[in-house]
Design a protein around this motif. Structure first.
Motif: not given
Length: 276
Positions: A58-63, A143-147, A193-207
Motif C-alpha cells: 500500500t505504501n513503501g514497504l507497508e502492506g 521478511t524484514f523487521a519493518f522499522e 534486518y529480517l524478523q527474528v522469528g524468520c531467522l529460526v524458521c525452518t520452512d522454505y516452501t510452506g509444507s
C-alpha cells in the motif's frame, strides 16, 4: 513422489514449471512467470472460489490484507511484499465482510501452517478453516523487521520508507527502487534486518500448503509449482487445459528448491544454537 525425509520441502505429489499465457499478467509486476495469478484467475472464472485473500503493498514497504474477486483486482496485488502482512488476524473479518464461502489464501510458509492446521484440525467454533479451499504458499527466506529495515535504508542510504517504490530480488542481490534510482544490496548483508522469528524458521516452501510456488535462478521467468495433493494437482492441470498457463516438467529443478530449503534449515539451526 518425493519422500518428505529426502526432500526438505515436505510432501510432494508433482512438480511443474509454469508460466501465465495472459500477456497482461506477464507484463504486470509479477515476481516470476505469473502462474499463481493465472491459476487463481482460472479458479475465480470457474467458480471454484469466490475470492482470494492475499497481501497488497500500500505504501513503501507497508502492506495490507485484501480480497480479490476479479482478474483486475488480482493484478493489483502481484509482486513481492518483503514485509510481513499480519492478515492471519484479519482474514476472518475479511471473509465475513465479503460474504465469502470458498477462498484461496496466498501466504507465507508460517501463515500456511496456521491456516493448514486450522483447516485440517479445527478446534474452535470460531475457526473458519472450512471456508479455505486452497492454500498457496510462496517460497520465503524471511521478511524484514519493518522499522529496523526502514531505519537502515534511511540512515545508511538516505532512502525513506515511503519512497520505496519496489523491491526486486535478482540472484543474491536485492534491488531497492526509489525516486533517485536503484540501490543494490547483497541479500546476505541485509539478513540481519529480517524478523527474528524468520531467522529460526525452518520452512522454505510452506509444507502445510496445497501448492507451493516460487522461482529458481536457473529458470528465470517461470514459476515452479509444488502440488502437494490431488486437489491441487487437478487445479494446475485444469488451468493448463483451459489455456491459462503453460506447463513443463519441473522435476529437473527441484534440486534448486532443496538447496534453498537446506540453507534456511541450516540458518535456523545456527541461530537456534545462539539462543540457548
Amino acid at each position: 513422489m518425493i519422500n518428505v525425509a529426502d526432500s526438505f520441502v515436505g510432501h510432494v505429489l508433482n512438480i511443474y514449471l509454469a508460466k501465465a499465457t495472459d500477456g497482461e499478467v506477464l507484463n504486470t509486476k509479477v515476481a516470476s512467470g505469473g502462474a499463481v495469478t493465472a491459476i487463481l484467475n482460472y479458479a475465480l472464472d470457474e467458480g471454484l472460489i469466490d475470492g482470494v485473500v492475499t497481501a497488497k503493498r500500500t505504501n513503501g514497504l507497508e502492506g495490507n490484507a485484501v480480497v480479490a474477486r476479479s482478474r483486475k483486482e488480482l493484478l493489483a496485488t502481484v509482486g513481492n511484499k518483503w514485509s510481513i502482512v499480519p492478515f492471519a488476524s484479519r482474514i476472518k473479518t475479511k471473509i465475513e465482510e465479503n460474504n465469502l464461502n470458498q477462498v484461496a489464501v496466498v501466504c507465507l510458509p508460517c501463515q500456511a501452517q496456521f491456516f493448514g492446521q486450522m483447516r485440517d484440525f479445527p478446534m474452535l467454533e470460531t475457526d473458519f478453516g472450512e471456508r479455505i479451499e486452497y492454500i498457496i504458499s510462496l517460497f520465503c527466506m524471511g521478511t524484514f523487521a519493518f522499522e529496523t529495515f526502514i531505519n537502515y535504508l534511511h540512515m545508511n542510504h538516505g532512502i525513506k520508507g515511503r519512497d520505496v517504490r519496489d523491491i526486486v530480488l535478482r540472484g543474491d542481490v536485492i534491488e531497492v527502487h526509489h525516486p533517485r534510482g536503484v540501490l543494490r544490496l547483497s541479500i546476505r548483508e541485509i539478513y540481519r534486518y529480517l524478523q527474528v522469528g524468520c531467522l529460526v524458521c525452518t520452512d522454505y516452501t510452506g509444507s502445510w500448503s496445497d501448492i507451493s510456488a516460487g522461482v529458481v535462478e536457473t529458470k528465470p521467468g517461470w514459476t515452479i509449482l509444488i502440488a502437494r495433493n490431488k486437489k491441487a494437482d487437478e487445479l494446475i492441470k485444469n488451468a493448463k487445459k483451459r489455456g491459462y498457463i503453460e506447463v513443463r516438467d519441473g522435476y529437473p529443478f527441484i534440486g534448486d528448491v532443496i538447496t534453498g530449503a537446506r540453507e534456511k534449515l541450516a540458518r535456523s539451526q545456527k541461530n537456534m544454537m545462539c539462543l540457548f
